[in-house]
Design a protein around this motif. Sequence first.
Motif, PDB file in Angstrom:
ATOM      1  N   MET A   1       0.905  -1.369   0.324  1.00  0.00           N
ATOM      2  CA  MET A   1       0.396  -0.483  -0.195  1.00  0.00           C
ATOM      3  C   MET A   1       0.915   1.361   0.090  1.00  0.00           C
ATOM      4  SD  MET A   1      -3.258   0.836   2.093  1.00  0.00           S
ATOM      5  CE  MET A   1      -4.014  -0.633   2.186  1.00  0.00           C
ATOM      6  N   LEU A   2       0.657   2.175  -0.638  1.00  0.00           N
ATOM      7  CA  LEU A   2       1.548   3.717  -1.282  1.00  0.00           C
ATOM      8  C   LEU A   2       1.091   4.102   0.722  1.00  0.00           C
ATOM      9  CD1 LEU A   2       0.640   3.361  -4.659  1.00  0.00           C
ATOM     10  CD2 LEU A   2       3.315   2.698  -3.525  1.00  0.00           C
ATOM     11  N   GLU A   3       1.887   5.219   0.551  1.00  0.00           N
ATOM     12  CA  GLU A   3       2.124   6.170   1.447  1.00  0.00           C
ATOM     13  C   GLU A   3       1.370   7.711   0.567  1.00  0.00           C
ATOM     14  OE1 GLU A   3       1.840   5.957   4.954  1.00  0.00           O
ATOM     15  OE2 GLU A   3       1.901   3.738   5.147  1.00  0.00           O
ATOM     16  N   LEU A   4       0.663   8.101   1.285  1.00  0.00           N
ATOM     17  CA  LEU A   4       0.145   9.838   0.376  1.00  0.00           C
ATOM     18  C   LEU A   4       1.062  10.892   0.671  1.00  0.00           C
ATOM     19  CD1 LEU A   4      -3.688   9.556   1.151  1.00  0.00           C
ATOM     20  CD2 LEU A   4      -2.070   8.771  -0.552  1.00  0.00           C
ATOM     21  N   THR A   5       1.490  11.387   0.050  1.00  0.00           N
ATOM     22  CA  THR A   5       2.118  12.537  -0.129  1.00  0.00           C
ATOM     23  C   THR A   5       1.439  13.472   0.512  1.00  0.00           C
ATOM     24  OG1 THR A   5       2.356  13.912  -2.115  1.00  0.00           O
ATOM     25  CG2 THR A   5       4.052  12.214  -1.502  1.00  0.00           C
ATOM     26  N   LYS A  20     -16.400  14.479   2.118  1.00  0.00           N
ATOM     27  CA  LYS A  20     -15.132  13.690   2.985  1.00  0.00           C
ATOM     28  C   LYS A  20     -15.290  11.624   2.792  1.00  0.00           C
ATOM     29  CE  LYS A  20     -18.192  11.567   6.820  1.00  0.00           C
ATOM     30  NZ  LYS A  20     -18.461  11.319   8.545  1.00  0.00           N
ATOM     31  N   TYR A  21     -16.209  11.646   2.025  1.00  0.00           N
ATOM     32  CA  TYR A  21     -16.697  10.129   1.226  1.00  0.00           C
ATOM     33  C   TYR A  21     -15.957  10.131   0.199  1.00  0.00           C
ATOM     34  CZ  TYR A  21     -20.260   9.654   4.930  1.00  0.00           C
ATOM     35  OH  TYR A  21     -21.368   9.920   6.442  1.00  0.00           O
ATOM     36  N   LEU A  22     -16.044  10.812  -0.628  1.00  0.00           N
ATOM     37  CA  LEU A  22     -14.872  11.063  -1.990  1.00  0.00           C
ATOM     38  C   LEU A  22     -13.933  11.262  -1.759  1.00  0.00           C
ATOM     39  CD1 LEU A  22     -14.740  11.098  -5.123  1.00  0.00           C
ATOM     40  CD2 LEU A  22     -15.309  13.385  -4.916  1.00  0.00           C
ATOM     41  N   PHE A  23     -13.787  11.892  -0.969  1.00  0.00           N
ATOM     42  CA  PHE A  23     -12.170  12.886  -0.326  1.00  0.00           C
ATOM     43  C   PHE A  23     -11.456  11.044  -0.110  1.00  0.00           C
ATOM     44  CE2 PHE A  23      -8.987  13.499   3.330  1.00  0.00           C
ATOM     45  CZ  PHE A  23      -7.830  13.099   2.778  1.00  0.00           C
ATOM     46  N   GLU A  24     -11.814  10.332   1.001  1.00  0.00           N
ATOM     47  CA  GLU A  24     -11.703   8.854   1.276  1.00  0.00           C
ATOM     48  C   GLU A  24     -11.186   7.978   0.670  1.00  0.00           C
ATOM     49  OE1 GLU A  24     -14.914   7.797   4.236  1.00  0.00           O
ATOM     50  OE2 GLU A  24     -14.097   9.749   6.115  1.00  0.00           O
ATOM     51  N   SER A  28      -8.170   6.149  -0.779  1.00  0.00           N
ATOM     52  CA  SER A  28      -8.189   4.569  -1.033  1.00  0.00           C
ATOM     53  C   SER A  28      -7.640   4.247  -1.651  1.00  0.00           C
ATOM     54  CB  SER A  28      -9.158   4.121  -0.253  1.00  0.00           C
ATOM     55  OG  SER A  28      -8.764   3.552  -0.847  1.00  0.00           O
ATOM     56  N   CYS A  29      -8.103   4.875  -3.488  1.00  0.00           N
ATOM     57  CA  CYS A  29      -7.691   4.473  -4.942  1.00  0.00           C
ATOM     58  C   CYS A  29      -5.672   4.582  -4.391  1.00  0.00           C
ATOM     59  CB  CYS A  29      -8.292   5.095  -5.732  1.00  0.00           C
ATOM     60  SG  CYS A  29      -9.793   4.934  -5.270  1.00  0.00           S
ATOM     61  N   ARG A  30      -5.281   5.436  -4.506  1.00  0.00           N
ATOM     62  CA  ARG A  30      -4.039   6.515  -4.674  1.00  0.00           C
ATOM     63  C   ARG A  30      -3.302   5.264  -3.734  1.00  0.00           C
ATOM     64  NH1 ARG A  30       0.349   6.332  -7.359  1.00  0.00           N
ATOM     65  NH2 ARG A  30       2.158   8.004  -5.976  1.00  0.00           N
ATOM     66  N   LYS A  31      -3.632   4.831  -2.709  1.00  0.00           N
ATOM     67  CA  LYS A  31      -3.098   3.106  -1.499  1.00  0.00           C
ATOM     68  C   LYS A  31      -2.783   2.238  -2.452  1.00  0.00           C
ATOM     69  CE  LYS A  31      -3.761   5.899   2.662  1.00  0.00           C
ATOM     70  NZ  LYS A  31      -5.060   5.952   3.855  1.00  0.00           N
ATOM     71  N   ASN A  32      -3.991   2.769  -3.151  1.00  0.00           N
ATOM     72  CA  ASN A  32      -3.924   1.047  -3.909  1.00  0.00           C
ATOM     73  C   ASN A  32      -4.014   0.837  -5.063  1.00  0.00           C
ATOM     74  OD1 ASN A  32      -5.498  -0.827  -1.364  1.00  0.00           O
ATOM     75  ND2 ASN A  32      -6.514   1.192  -1.439  1.00  0.00           N
ATOM     76  N   SER A  33      -2.956   2.093  -5.684  1.00  0.00           N
ATOM     77  CA  SER A  33      -3.343   1.986  -6.505  1.00  0.00           C
ATOM     78  C   SER A  33      -3.910   2.132  -8.458  1.00  0.00           C
ATOM     79  CB  SER A  33      -1.683   1.045  -8.012  1.00  0.00           C
ATOM     80  OG  SER A  33      -0.166   1.329  -6.262  1.00  0.00           O
ATOM     81  N   ILE A  34      -4.841   2.623  -8.095  1.00  0.00           N
ATOM     82  CA  ILE A  34      -5.977   2.186  -8.951  1.00  0.00           C
ATOM     83  C   ILE A  34      -5.962   3.579  -9.061  1.00  0.00           C
ATOM     84  CG2 ILE A  34      -8.225   2.065  -8.634  1.00  0.00           C
ATOM     85  CD1 ILE A  34      -7.024  -0.614  -7.440  1.00  0.00           C
ATOM     86  N   GLY A  53     -14.494   8.759 -11.432  1.00  0.00           N
ATOM     87  CA  GLY A  53     -14.492   7.442 -12.885  1.00  0.00           C
ATOM     88  C   GLY A  53     -12.435   6.560 -12.355  1.00  0.00           C
ATOM     89  N   ILE A  54     -13.739   5.187 -12.720  1.00  0.00           N
ATOM     90  CA  ILE A  54     -12.563   4.139 -11.692  1.00  0.00           C
ATOM     91  C   ILE A  54     -11.774   3.811 -13.341  1.00  0.00           C
ATOM     92  CG2 ILE A  54     -11.328   2.924 -10.719  1.00  0.00           C
ATOM     93  CD1 ILE A  54     -13.442   3.537  -8.723  1.00  0.00           C
ATOM     94  N   ILE A  55     -11.055   3.269 -13.647  1.00  0.00           N
ATOM     95  CA  ILE A  55     -10.130   2.461 -14.752  1.00  0.00           C
ATOM     96  C   ILE A  55     -10.052   1.714 -14.849  1.00  0.00           C
ATOM     97  CG2 ILE A  55      -7.940   1.955 -16.561  1.00  0.00           C
ATOM     98  CD1 ILE A  55      -9.174   5.187 -16.637  1.00  0.00           C
ATOM     99  N   VAL A  56     -10.799   0.523 -15.387  1.00  0.00           N
ATOM    100  CA  VAL A  56     -11.006  -1.295 -14.861  1.00  0.00           C
ATOM    101  C   VAL A  56     -10.004  -1.575 -15.655  1.00  0.00           C
ATOM    102  CG1 VAL A  56     -12.177  -2.911 -15.059  1.00  0.00           C
ATOM    103  CG2 VAL A  56     -13.903  -0.150 -14.987  1.00  0.00           C
ATOM    104  N   ASP A  57      -8.801  -2.411 -14.766  1.00  0.00           N
ATOM    105  CA  ASP A  57      -7.911  -2.566 -15.577  1.00  0.00           C
ATOM    106  C   ASP A  57      -7.919  -4.098 -14.638  1.00  0.00           C
ATOM    107  OD1 ASP A  57      -7.040  -1.674 -13.250  1.00  0.00           O
ATOM    108  OD2 ASP A  57      -5.203  -0.422 -13.983  1.00  0.00           O
TER     109      ASP A  57
END
Length: 93
Positions: A1-5, A20-24, A28-34, A53-57
């Motif tokens: 899991m990535l750390e946020l800057t 706040k839900y979108l922020f979280e 979470s997406c960044r921490k999980n490389s989404i 919007g999430i890239i599906v891969d």
Amino acid sequence: MLELTEDEIKNYQKWSEGNKYLFELLCSCRKNSIKTFASCGGHKNVASEPYLGIIVDDNSMPFIKNILGQIQDMQNIKVYSGARHLGDGRTSA
């Protein structure tokens, strides 16, 4: 899991527009490389709902399945899917 800057956190606060839900979810997406490509916190004075919007891969599928499992019984939740276009009629990979 990535750390946020600190810059990422500031950007996610700005992009989530006070939701706040979108922020979280952005964090979470960044921490999980989404990979994400668009977001809106929603606006009360116009007909605008929060979205992300999430890239599906292959990397994002387990994350997306987890999200869908958690929201399946929630009210007022919509899930849309579509293909992103490159602007010349072709869809992106």
